[in-house]
Design a protein around this motif. Structure first.
Motif, short mmCIF file in Angstrom:
data_model
loop_
_atom_site.label_atom_id
_atom_site.label_comp_id
_atom_site.label_asym_id
_atom_site.label_seq_id
_atom_site.Cartn_x
_atom_site.Cartn_y
_atom_site.Cartn_z
N SER A 69 -0.96 -5.29 -4.87
CA SER A 69 -1.17 -3.90 -4.47
C SER A 69 -2.53 -3.82 -3.78
CB SER A 69 -1.15 -2.96 -5.69
OG SER A 69 0.15 -2.64 -6.06
N VAL A 70 -2.54 -3.31 -2.58
CA VAL A 70 -3.79 -3.09 -1.85
C VAL A 70 -4.02 -1.58 -1.89
CG1 VAL A 70 -5.10 -3.57 0.24
CG2 VAL A 70 -3.18 -5.05 -0.40
N ASP A 71 -4.78 -1.17 -2.86
CA ASP A 71 -4.99 0.24 -3.15
C ASP A 71 -6.49 0.49 -3.21
OD1 ASP A 71 -4.59 2.93 -4.02
OD2 ASP A 71 -2.77 2.35 -5.09
N GLY B 264 -8.78 -3.72 -3.43
CA GLY B 264 -8.94 -2.63 -2.48
C GLY B 264 -10.40 -2.36 -2.19
N SER C 267 -6.19 1.76 2.67
CA SER C 267 -5.60 0.42 2.54
C SER C 267 -4.34 0.27 3.38
CB SER C 267 -5.31 0.11 1.07
OG SER C 267 -6.52 -0.11 0.37
N ALA C 268 -3.59 1.35 3.58
CA ALA C 268 -2.45 1.28 4.50
C ALA C 268 -2.93 0.93 5.90
CB ALA C 268 -1.69 2.61 4.50
N SER D 232 -0.79 0.99 -10.80
CA SER D 232 -0.53 0.61 -9.43
C SER D 232 0.96 0.39 -9.16
CB SER D 232 -1.29 -0.68 -9.08
OG SER D 232 -0.71 -1.79 -9.74
N ASP E 179 -7.19 7.08 -0.90
CA ASP E 179 -6.18 6.58 -1.83
C ASP E 179 -4.82 7.12 -1.35
OD1 ASP E 179 -4.60 5.92 -4.01
OD2 ASP E 179 -5.47 7.43 -5.34
N ASP E 180 -4.06 6.37 -0.57
CA ASP E 180 -4.30 4.98 -0.27
C ASP E 180 -4.15 4.74 1.23
OD1 ASP E 180 -4.72 2.24 -0.77
OD2 ASP E 180 -2.59 1.88 -0.96
N PHE F 143 5.08 -0.56 2.42
CA PHE F 143 4.41 0.75 2.36
C PHE F 143 5.29 1.68 1.53
CE2 PHE F 143 3.14 -1.31 6.29
CZ PHE F 143 1.77 -1.13 6.32
N ALA G 218 0.87 -1.17 0.00
CA ALA G 218 0.00 0.00 0.00
C ALA G 218 0.91 1.23 0.00
CB ALA G 218 -0.92 0.01 1.22
N HIS G 219 0.36 2.38 -0.35
CA HIS G 219 1.21 3.58 -0.36
C HIS G 219 0.67 4.63 0.60
CE1 HIS G 219 -1.33 6.23 -3.02
NE2 HIS G 219 -1.72 5.07 -3.54
#
Length: 339
Positions: A234-236, A309, A186-187, A291, A182-183, A212, A66-67
């Motif tokens: 990617s969990v976005d 996500g 998800s983080a 992503s 976003d994001d 991360f 995640a970002h």
């Protein structure tokens, strides 16, 4: 609501409260390091600034990414009237920020407040509406300055960061409203997974690590991962909008975006689990999306790749999701790493 959902909600409030436009993410990653360490893990921060932590397990290494970098802006120049001319960080849409409160962060640690407005915002003055594009936008400081020299005297200069206020709210009905879901949503979910591993003693079915990233919004957040990585998800944010099946209360599984199709077998496996577990989900195609995991592929890594996500409406705007979407995403991830 389960303790894990409460934990995720608390983490969302904490993460969105930390300004972190791309390139200005150290405080956000400091927070991640502190929280993961408190959970009993041993996170590391790379020279680039990404945070990596292994939750446990062995074999077939999986990375969930995640970002924590967000959209934002930077001071391009200081105008003669003391106002700031901005330049975009990431795919920022100025029409969504017109009238938004913001903070300006100087290189010597000062923080000033201000407001984003177009150059002719008053309906009682303007002969015609100004188009809300970057060259027509400016930041008015909440300081008594009306000249370039006055603003410079505050310590503000070209290259300083401009962060929009997130305005995070979770309603009694479960709706989540905030900038930067976003994001950071998800983080927070990935932190919730780490919390579940510690609190519930989950038996992981492989080596599972969290990544991360801090440059996703400008395209290269996931360009470096651990060498042993075999699979990366990617969990976005999941897209919600016209011609898409996902809603804010679902977990979205992306089959294809602007970078092409995601791994067919992985998309199938994730959707099969979602169906078997009775999770509310949709498989969708995102027409204008890229992503972190695609940056990983372009960097030359030989991995299986996926993207999921919680559904997020009004992306790159004042966004909206729902705790049901959070739960569905969390349960899909938890099942995938333990089943």
């Amino acid at each position: 609501m389960s303790s894990h959902m409460d934990f995720i909600k608390e983490q969302l409030y904490a993460l969105t409260a930390i300004p972190s436009p791309s390139g200005f993410t150290k405080k956000a990653t400091d927070y991640l390091l502190s929280e993961l360490t408190a959970l009993g893990f041993t996170p590391e921060r790379s020279r680039k600034g990404n945070v990596f932590v292994t939750l446990g397990g062995s074999g077939s290494p999986l990375v969930l990414a995640a970002h924590v970098d967000t959209l934002g802006a930077m001071v391009r120049s200081i105008k003669e009237n003391g106002r700031l001319r901005p330049t975009t960080l990431g795919g920022h849409q100025w029409s969504t920020a017109d009238g938004e409160n913001c903070t300006i962060h100087t290189r010597d640690g000062k923080v000033y407040t201000g407001v984003v407005l177009n150059t002719e915002p008053s309906a009682h003055v303007a002969d015609q509406k100004v188009e809300q594009i970057e060259k027509h936008m400016e930041i008015l400081l909440d300081e008594n300055v009306d000249s370039r020299e006055g603003t410079l005297a505050l310590g503000i200069q070209t290259g300083d960061i401009i962060a929009m206020d997130p305005r995070t709210v979770v309603t009694e009905s479960g709706y989540i409203k905030s900038r930067f879901l976003d994001d950071k949503l998800s983080a927070a979910i990935l932190l919730g997974l780490a919390h579940a591993v510690k609190e519930d003693g989950l038996k992981l079915n492989r080596k599972v690590s969290l990544l991360f990233t801090v440059y996703e919004e400008v395209g290269h957040g996931g360009s470096f991962v651990a060498e042993d990585t075999e699979e990366m998800i990617s969990v976005d944010m999941g897209c919600v909008g016209a011609d898409l099946g996902c809603t804010e209360r679902m977990v979205s599984i992306c089959a294809k975006d602007s970078g092409g199709p995601y791994n067919y077998d992985l998309v199938t496996a994730l959707s099969t689990i979602a169906k078997e577990q009775g999770l509310d989900y949709a498989i969708d195609i995102y027409p204008h999306y890229g992503s972190d995991v695609e940056a990983t592929l372009r960097a030359g890594y030989d991995i299986r790749h996926g993207l999921i996500g919680p559904g997020v409406y009004a992306s790159h705007n004042y966004e909206r999701s729902h705790m049901d979407g959070v739960r569905n995403t969390f349960e899909l991830l938890k099942t995938y790493v333990t089943q």
